[in-house]
Scaffold this active site. Structure first.
Site, mmCIF file in Angstrom:
data_model
loop_
_atom_site.group_PDB
_atom_site.id
_atom_site.type_symbol
_atom_site.label_atom_id
_atom_site.label_comp_id
_atom_site.label_asym_id
_atom_site.label_seq_id
_atom_site.Cartn_x
_atom_site.Cartn_y
_atom_site.Cartn_z
ATOM 1 N N GLN B 128 0.841 -1.299 0.031
ATOM 2 C CA GLN B 128 -0.004 0.025 -0.040
ATOM 3 C C GLN B 128 1.016 1.119 0.024
ATOM 4 O O GLN B 128 1.725 1.499 0.810
ATOM 5 C CB GLN B 128 -0.972 0.023 1.346
ATOM 6 C CG GLN B 128 -1.736 1.328 1.197
ATOM 7 C CD GLN B 128 -2.412 1.465 2.668
ATOM 8 O OE1 GLN B 128 -1.932 0.804 3.624
ATOM 9 N NE2 GLN B 128 -3.769 1.673 2.610
ATOM 10 N N GLY B 129 0.794 2.001 -0.949
ATOM 11 C CA GLY B 129 1.716 3.332 -1.154
ATOM 12 C C GLY B 129 0.753 4.446 -1.156
ATOM 13 O O GLY B 129 0.391 5.202 -1.833
ATOM 14 N N SER B 131 1.003 6.219 2.542
ATOM 15 C CA SER B 131 1.825 7.365 3.459
ATOM 16 C C SER B 131 2.941 7.813 2.843
ATOM 17 O O SER B 131 3.619 7.252 2.121
ATOM 18 C CB SER B 131 2.198 6.480 4.911
ATOM 19 O OG SER B 131 1.123 5.996 5.404
ATOM 20 N N SER B 163 4.326 -1.394 3.755
ATOM 21 C CA SER B 163 4.702 -3.021 4.593
ATOM 22 C C SER B 163 4.543 -3.919 3.147
ATOM 23 O O SER B 163 3.908 -3.784 2.303
ATOM 24 C CB SER B 163 3.501 -3.409 5.053
ATOM 25 O OG SER B 163 3.200 -2.455 6.279
ATOM 26 N N GLU B 246 -10.117 -1.579 5.234
ATOM 27 C CA GLU B 246 -8.949 -1.532 5.986
ATOM 28 C C GLU B 246 -9.285 -1.141 7.664
ATOM 29 O O GLU B 246 -8.639 -1.865 8.284
ATOM 30 C CB GLU B 246 -7.913 -0.622 6.006
ATOM 31 C CG GLU B 246 -6.481 -0.741 6.408
ATOM 32 C CD GLU B 246 -5.338 -0.032 5.998
ATOM 33 O OE1 GLU B 246 -5.666 1.150 5.006
ATOM 34 O OE2 GLU B 246 -4.359 0.105 6.288
HETATM 35 C C1 LIG Z 1 3.817 -1.362 10.806
HETATM 36 C C2 LIG Z 1 3.254 -0.159 9.827
HETATM 37 C C3 LIG Z 1 2.985 -0.855 8.898
HETATM 38 C C4 LIG Z 1 2.349 0.463 7.785
HETATM 39 N N1 LIG Z 1 2.027 0.027 6.602
HETATM 40 C C5 LIG Z 1 1.722 0.916 5.953
HETATM 41 C C6 LIG Z 1 1.492 0.558 4.577
HETATM 42 O O1 LIG Z 1 1.625 -0.364 4.066
HETATM 43 N N2 LIG Z 1 1.263 1.509 3.620
HETATM 44 C C7 LIG Z 1 1.085 2.834 3.968
HETATM 45 O O2 LIG Z 1 0.753 3.774 3.256
HETATM 46 N N3 LIG Z 1 1.256 3.222 5.324
HETATM 47 C C8 LIG Z 1 1.706 2.344 6.264
HETATM 48 N N4 LIG Z 1 1.986 2.426 7.557
HETATM 49 C C9 LIG Z 1 1.744 4.064 8.014
HETATM 50 C C10 LIG Z 1 0.830 4.433 8.735
HETATM 51 O O3 LIG Z 1 -0.449 4.556 8.091
HETATM 52 C C11 LIG Z 1 1.257 5.752 9.538
HETATM 53 O O4 LIG Z 1 2.265 5.306 10.219
HETATM 54 C C12 LIG Z 1 -0.066 6.392 10.347
HETATM 55 O O5 LIG Z 1 -1.010 6.445 9.726
HETATM 56 C C13 LIG Z 1 0.574 7.483 11.104
HETATM 57 O O6 LIG Z 1 1.190 8.369 10.393
HETATM 58 P P1 LIG Z 1 2.668 8.735 10.793
HETATM 59 O O7 LIG Z 1 3.514 7.495 10.996
HETATM 60 O O8 LIG Z 1 2.975 9.948 9.818
HETATM 61 O O9 LIG Z 1 2.568 9.401 12.264
HETATM 62 P P2 LIG Z 1 2.094 11.076 12.431
HETATM 63 O O10 LIG Z 1 0.798 11.381 11.626
HETATM 64 O O11 LIG Z 1 2.942 12.060 12.378
HETATM 65 O O12 LIG Z 1 1.390 10.841 14.033
HETATM 66 C C14 LIG Z 1 2.199 11.011 15.077
HETATM 67 C C15 LIG Z 1 1.504 11.130 16.270
HETATM 68 O O13 LIG Z 1 0.706 12.177 16.186
HETATM 69 C C16 LIG Z 1 -0.603 11.853 16.395
HETATM 70 N N5 LIG Z 1 -1.644 12.581 15.438
HETATM 71 C C17 LIG Z 1 -1.328 13.130 14.356
HETATM 72 N N6 LIG Z 1 -2.436 13.474 13.869
HETATM 73 C C18 LIG Z 1 -3.380 13.774 14.843
HETATM 74 C C19 LIG Z 1 -4.498 14.353 14.958
HETATM 75 N N7 LIG Z 1 -5.337 14.821 14.091
HETATM 76 N N8 LIG Z 1 -5.358 14.242 16.174
HETATM 77 C C20 LIG Z 1 -4.567 13.363 17.236
HETATM 78 N N9 LIG Z 1 -3.544 12.826 17.214
HETATM 79 C C21 LIG Z 1 -2.736 13.077 15.870
HETATM 80 C C22 LIG Z 1 -0.695 10.436 16.216
HETATM 81 O O14 LIG Z 1 -1.914 9.635 16.620
HETATM 82 C C23 LIG Z 1 0.741 9.841 16.594
HETATM 83 O O15 LIG Z 1 0.332 9.522 17.756
HETATM 84 C C24 LIG Z 1 2.359 1.635 8.591
HETATM 85 C C25 LIG Z 1 2.821 2.020 9.580
HETATM 86 C C26 LIG Z 1 3.196 1.035 10.446
HETATM 87 C C27 LIG Z 1 3.816 1.489 12.011
#
Ligand SMILES: Cc1cc2nc3c(=O)[nH]c(=O)nc-3n(C[C@H](O)[C@H](O)[C@H](O)COP(=O)(O)OP(=O)(O)OC[C@H]3O[C@@H](n4cnc5c(N)ncnc54)[C@H](O)[C@@H]3O)c2cc1C
Lengths: 319, 390
Positions: B128-129, B131, B163, B246
């Site tokens: 999944q692309g 993020s 992932s 999802e």
């Molecule tokens: C193991 C794993 C597999 C993944 N696989 C994929 C994948 O295959 N494809 C893909 O596209 N993505 C994938 N992801 C990405 C995942 O969807 C993102 O990590 C997730 O959406 C959070 O985004 P971020 O990491 O940028 O964190 P951020 O958005 O920067 O968040 C950091 C912190 O801030 C909080 N936060 C952010 N915005 C808000 C808000 N509006 N209100 C309250 N709190 C907030 C979050 O809850 C978190 O605690 C994966 C992530 C993990 C850990």
């Protein structure tokens, strides 16, 4: 196949019960400024106590599921424990008093055997007493109860402490049905307190916006929503597992008791917090739910007993 | 509100049970990730397909059995009972739990006919692309560009946390095709061939030691326009369909499998501290976990009975994610010094580390709470001004 939905008949029944309670038992009746009412007669006349009763006993012959749905509403509307007691009593009472229970002329009070004595709730005006006593529930004439009024934790219920002469037991059944109904009322409390907090969070404004827009508040509400959802799902699962006999659902009832008890208590606590200063006033309904959650929780034996019980059950094999 | 066993379901369950009895892989799934794990998952997928169990609920024309979702739950239950590899942890997770369902709902007949059977046969792993470094929780902030050039879209930019990208043949790719567009407008959903020139995948080491989630760089990678799903500029809408899967039904396998994990811990503690554990703190936590696992399963059935209204799946997702972490943390406490061996008791300590992802991936728990608060409970969005009715 597990179907946790309500069918059309059940939906209509619940709508009917909700309309009845909106008229005869609005929760506002309990407020210091409210007008005390006794909805028992109206509830009986609506047919509440015959719903899950076999036709042979003058009931509608519906099942545990319907009784559970009504108990959920009883929790939401903070009906007296006498409603649960009378529901239980209708299954146990001798024929000669049954008719009066169904019409509301007579009612049962609920009581809890504490080990040392008995705590009875709303005994005034009752003719029978249903005692939740460990693994069973037994029924006696209310005259077998000797006790004195105490300052009840839940002021919406008159509590008395005393003893019941065990020799005067009329009938008994395992506590499964009682626990299911109590768990359902707790799930109703979890839902009602979530709704209460959410409604307030939408209208109360601070810093120029509704407090529900603040995540600190919104997330409390969301967690309340999840707990209410989990509790409702699990009481439905328990009711479904009971099918013909409540004891068939022992494990699921155990899970329902623990899930619903925690949900009701935590949600009631959170509802007070979300209301701020108002939440600490007797006028705000949140505290009634909190106190009832404690009362009903003790009827389940408290959190500890609920935990012990679920560990004692065998986990269900898949069908 | 009832539990019953229609004859067809009974027969189905028996058929599943019989098949699993002889076909569940004997060896454990390799835990370290990498190719051994991929090969294990591919072999298991192929075996399911060959056995006629490619998919329970997908349409027959694409290799599924076309049965209702409730039968799918029976499949999960029986797999958990038979100790089959978990559906919640598998290189085909993306393909089976959201790529496939999204294609079924939104793709063209040609796209479905091509991709769905490949997934079921184990010939196409998906990733999944969505993020990007600057767009995680805030998905609408994505910047990766897709320039339409003749019959192609040319992709330039970067994705992250992808992932299984190291193993994947295809990707659900969300890109900005309208230059200068803002937020959720001007986006397009494309099926990206991971073998296209100009795509580079760099694994990222995670806290559990695996490196199956990756950065993906696109340097002018060309994809034919026929890979667009749902039309140019409709990417946000397709992505929302995908997220509904999802954040909804994709939780079901884990929701069903959780009870077995709790029972495993109860068995362990019963063996190692017979009779002495019930009245202890871990006893209390196990009791809670047992009730929670039951409730989690009930929540799935309630959600289905209610017709899965938008947003409600987040109740299941959030409860499941937090429960998963509680259970793993409990396992750590039960294991005592053995917890310092990652592979102890079938790998619970490693699992404890892996489970930190459950409250981050697919929308963090905070985001799930926003969804429940706003979409289910109807609370105002952040920054909503007082008195505003909009
Ligand atoms: C193991 C794993 C597999 C993944 N696989 C994929 C994948 O295959 N494809 C893909 O596209 N993505 C994938 N992801 C990405 C995942 O969807 C993102 O990590 C997730 O959406 C959070 O985004 P971020 O990491 O940028 O964190 P951020 O958005 O920067 O968040 C950091 C912190 O801030 C909080 N936060 C952010 N915005 C808000 C808000 N509006 N209100 C309250 N709190 C907030 C979050 O809850 C978190 O605690 C994966 C992530 C993990 C850990």
């Amino acid at each position: 196949m597990i179907d946790l939905g309500v069918n059309d008949d059940q939906r209509q029944m619940v709508e009917g019960a909700v309309a009845l309670l909106a008229e005869h038992a609005p929760v506002a009746r309990l407020r210091p400024s409210g007008k005390p009412v006794d909805p028992h007669r109206a509830i009986a006349e609506w047919g509440w106590f015959g719903v899950g009763l076999p036709e042979a006993r003058g009931g509608l012959g519906l099942g545990v599921a319907e009784e559970m749905l009504l108990a959920f509403e009883a929790g939401r509307h903070l009906l007296s424990p006498s409603v649960a007691a009378t529901t239980l009593a209708a299954h146990l009472a001798p024929e000669d008093v049954l008719a009066a229970l169904l019409t509301g002329e007579a009612r049962a009070a609920l009581a809890l055997a504490t080990g040392r004595d008995v705590l009875a709730f709303d005994v005034e005006g009752a003719s029978l007493i249903a005692v939740v006593d460990g693994e069973e529930v037994w029924l006696a004439q209310v005259s077998a109860f000797r006790g004195t009024t105490v300052s009840g934790f839940d002021e919406a219920v008159y509590a008395s402490r005393g003893t019941v002469d065990r020799a005067s037991r009329l009938a008994s059944e395992p506590a499964f049905r009682a626990r299911l109904l109590i768990a359902a009322s707790l799930a109703g409390i979890a839902r009602a307190t979530c709704d209460l907090a959410v409604a307030y969070a939408k209208v109360r404004e601070q810093f120029g916006q509704p407090i529900g827009a603040f995540q600190a508040v919104k997330h409390i509400c969301a967690d309340m929503g999840v707990r209410a959802y989990a509790a409702e799902a699990q009481v439905r699962m328990a009711a479904a597992a009971c099918a013909d006999t409540p004891d068939a659902g022992a494990f699921q009832i155990g899970a329902a008791a623990l899930t619903a008890l925690r949900a009701a208590r935590t949600n009631a606590e959170d509802a007070i917090q979300v209301h701020g200063g108002i939440g600490f006033t007797a006028e705000c309904e949140a505290h009634f739910y909190l106190k009832r959650a404690h009362l009903l929780g003790q009827l389940l034996g408290g959190t500890d007993a609920c935990r012990t019980r679920i560990l004692a059950e065998r986990a269900p094999e898949v069908a | 509100m009832r539990i019953f066993q229609p004859p067809e379901e009974k027969a189905f369950r028996q058929e599943v049970r019989d098949w699993l009895e002889t076909n569940v892989p004997r060896g454990r799934r390799p835990q370290e990730g990498g190719e051994a794990q991929r090969d294990f998952d591919v072999a298991w997928r192929r075996r399911q397909f060959d056995g006629g169990w490619g998919h329970i609920a997908w349409p027959k024309e694409y290799g599924g059995r076309g049965l209702p979702i409730t039968r799918q739950l029976v499949w999960y239950e029986e797999c958990a009972r038979a100790g089959a590899p978990e559906h919640g942890h598998n290189v085909f997770f993306v393909a089976l739990q959201h790529a496939g369902p999204t294609l079924i709902a939104r793709a063209s007949d040609e796209q479905k006919a091509h991709h769905l059977p490949l997934i079921l046969k184990g010939e196409a792993i998906w990733c999944q692309g969505f993020s990007e470094p600057g767009a995680g929780s805030d998905l609408a902030a994505i910047r990766t560009r897709g320039e339409v050039d003749g019959d192609d879209i040319v992709i330039t930019g970067q994705k992250i946390w992808t992932s299984y990208a190291v193993h994947a043949r295809y990707q659900e790719l969300l890109v900005r095709t309208e230059p200068g567009s803002q937020r959720h407008r001007g986006l397009t959903f494309v099926i990206c061939d991971m073998k296209a020139p100009g795509i580079e995948v760099r694994p990222i080491r995670n806290i559990a030691g695996g490196n199956d989630f990756c950065e993906v760089f696109y340097d002018g990678a060309r994809l034919p326009l026929s890979t667009v799903v749902g039309g140019l500029g409709n990417g946000w809408d397709v992505a929302m369909s995908l997220l509904a899967f999802e954040r909804g039904a994709a939780s079901f396998p884990v929701a069903i499998e959780t009870a077995a994990r709790v029972e495993e811990l109860i068995e362990y503690v019963e063996e190692t501290r017979p009779g002495r554990w019930r009245d202890t703190e871990v006893g209390a936590r196990l009791a809670e976990a047992r009730a929670d696992a039951a409730a989690l399963k009930a929540m799935v059935h309630l959600l289905i009975a209610r017709g899965s209204p938008a947003g409600e799946g987040s109740h299941v997702r959030l409860f499941m994610a937090e429960l998963t972490k509680r259970i793993s943390a409990l396992a750590m406490d039960l294991l005592g010094p053995d917890a310092l061996d990652r592979n102890a008791l079938g790998g619970w300590p490693r699992r404890y580390l892996e489970d930190f992802k459950t409250t981050i991936a697919a929308g963090t728990s905070q985001i799930q709470r926003n969804i429940i608060g706003e979409r289910v409970l109807g609370l105002p969005k952040e920054g909503a001004r007082a008195g505003g009715k909009a």
